[in-house]
Design an enzyme around this catalytic site. Structure first.
Site, PDB file in Angstrom:
ATOM      1  CG  ASP A  30     -18.944 -10.211  25.553  1.00  0.00           C
ATOM      2  OD1 ASP A  30     -18.482 -10.035  24.412  1.00  0.00           O
ATOM      3  OD2 ASP A  30     -19.869  -9.512  26.029  1.00  0.00           O
ATOM      4  CB  ILE A  31     -19.328  -6.779  29.764  1.00  0.00           C
ATOM      5  CG1 ILE A  31     -19.665  -6.199  31.117  1.00  0.00           C
ATOM      6  CG2 ILE A  31     -20.056  -6.059  28.640  1.00  0.00           C
ATOM      7  CD1 ILE A  31     -19.128  -4.797  31.342  1.00  0.00           C
ATOM      8  CG  ASN A  86     -19.468  -9.632  14.983  1.00  0.00           C
ATOM      9  OD1 ASN A  86     -19.928 -10.506  14.253  1.00  0.00           O
ATOM     10  ND2 ASN A  86     -19.869  -9.466  16.232  1.00  0.00           N
ATOM     11  N   GLY A  92     -21.552  -6.054  12.037  1.00  0.00           N
ATOM     12  CA  GLY A  92     -22.027  -6.039  13.417  1.00  0.00           C
ATOM     13  C   GLY A  92     -20.955  -5.727  14.442  1.00  0.00           C
ATOM     14  CD  GLN A  93     -14.885  -4.569  14.422  1.00  0.00           C
ATOM     15  OE1 GLN A  93     -14.830  -4.697  13.199  1.00  0.00           O
ATOM     16  NE2 GLN A  93     -13.810  -4.442  15.181  1.00  0.00           N
ATOM     17  CG  HIS A  99     -13.411  -8.328  19.545  1.00  0.00           C
ATOM     18  ND1 HIS A  99     -13.443  -7.047  19.042  1.00  0.00           N
ATOM     19  CD2 HIS A  99     -14.693  -8.748  19.555  1.00  0.00           C
ATOM     20  CE1 HIS A  99     -14.683  -6.708  18.765  1.00  0.00           C
ATOM     21  NE2 HIS A  99     -15.480  -7.739  19.050  1.00  0.00           N
ATOM     22  CG  HIS A 101     -17.358 -12.488  19.887  1.00  0.00           C
ATOM     23  ND1 HIS A 101     -18.130 -11.900  20.870  1.00  0.00           N
ATOM     24  CD2 HIS A 101     -17.122 -11.523  18.960  1.00  0.00           C
ATOM     25  CE1 HIS A 101     -18.355 -10.633  20.541  1.00  0.00           C
ATOM     26  NE2 HIS A 101     -17.764 -10.383  19.379  1.00  0.00           N
TER      27      HIS A 101
HETATM   28  P1  AMP Z   1     -18.503  -6.855  18.583  1.00  0.00           P
HETATM   29  O1  AMP Z   1     -19.935  -6.620  18.239  1.00  0.00           O
HETATM   30  O2  AMP Z   1     -17.933  -8.055  17.880  1.00  0.00           O
HETATM   31  O3  AMP Z   1     -17.651  -5.608  18.389  1.00  0.00           O
HETATM   32  O4  AMP Z   1     -18.491  -7.255  20.110  1.00  0.00           O
HETATM   33  C1  AMP Z   1     -18.026  -6.443  21.131  1.00  0.00           C
HETATM   34  C2  AMP Z   1     -18.230  -7.208  22.395  1.00  0.00           C
HETATM   35  O5  AMP Z   1     -17.537  -6.552  23.421  1.00  0.00           O
HETATM   36  C3  AMP Z   1     -19.697  -7.329  22.826  1.00  0.00           C
HETATM   37  O6  AMP Z   1     -20.065  -8.697  22.923  1.00  0.00           O
HETATM   38  C4  AMP Z   1     -19.719  -6.629  24.195  1.00  0.00           C
HETATM   39  O7  AMP Z   1     -20.565  -7.260  25.128  1.00  0.00           O
HETATM   40  C5  AMP Z   1     -18.261  -6.724  24.610  1.00  0.00           C
HETATM   41  N1  AMP Z   1     -17.825  -5.691  25.538  1.00  0.00           N
HETATM   42  C6  AMP Z   1     -18.011  -4.367  25.424  1.00  0.00           C
HETATM   43  N2  AMP Z   1     -17.465  -3.719  26.468  1.00  0.00           N
HETATM   44  C7  AMP Z   1     -16.926  -4.670  27.261  1.00  0.00           C
HETATM   45  C8  AMP Z   1     -16.213  -4.644  28.498  1.00  0.00           C
HETATM   46  N3  AMP Z   1     -15.937  -3.500  29.147  1.00  0.00           N
HETATM   47  N4  AMP Z   1     -15.809  -5.821  29.032  1.00  0.00           N
HETATM   48  C9  AMP Z   1     -16.074  -6.982  28.398  1.00  0.00           C
HETATM   49  N5  AMP Z   1     -16.725  -7.072  27.227  1.00  0.00           N
HETATM   50  C10 AMP Z   1     -17.145  -5.935  26.664  1.00  0.00           C
END
Ligand code: AMP
Ligand code: ZN
Length: 112
Positions: A30-31, A86, A92-93, A99, A101
């Site tokens: 995760d970024i 999420n 909170g998605q 995906h 986490h």
């Molecule tokens: P969610 O709130 O469950 O949709 O989480 C989306 C997740 O994707 C968040 O934790 C972000 O930090 C992560 N995210 C968004 N863009 C990227 C990216 N380019 N590379 C890695 N993680 C990402």
């Protein structure tokens, strides 16, 4: 899905820090990690949310979950880890490509 950030990662249009890849799944860090280890497991097939899944997705969802402990262990999370999915805006998605986490190992932000 041309506007999906995770589909762009799958297509190699956006870089990612890969943890694992097979024919149907990709895992990458995760970024914005909220633990020392934090990665995401995604299917290569674009599915927006868990709520869009049906019985035909049972195998895929099972393989996503079963991958979590294998990769967590490889990432050093021997004592255990958390999983989070999420679902929808109310859940909170933020990225609408399903995906899981997987995270653990403490907060990466040092607190005084
Ligand atoms: P969610 O709130 O469950 O949709 O989480 C989306 C997740 O994707 C968040 O934790 C972000 O930090 C992560 N995210 C968004 N863009 C990227 C990216 N380019 N590379 C890695 N993680 C990402
Ligand atoms: Zn997508």
């Amino acid at each position: 899905m041309s506007d999906c950030i995770f589909c762009k990662i799958l297509a190699g249009q956006i870089p990612s820090s890969k943890v694992y890849e097979d024919d149907e799944l990709l895992a990458f860090h995760d970024i914005h990690p909220f633990a020392r280890v934090h990665f995401l497991i995604i299917p290569k097939q674009h599915i927006a949310t868990l709520a869009d899944c049906s019985s035909g997705h049972e195998g895929l969802l099972g393989r996503m979950l079963l991958l979590a402990p294998r990769l967590a262990k490889k990432q050093g999370l021997d004592a255990g880890f958390k999983t989070l999915i999420n679902t929808g805006r109310g859940g909170g998605q933020e990225v609408f490509h399903i995906h899981v986490h997987v995270f653990g190992g403490g907060d990466p932000v040092k607190r005084s």
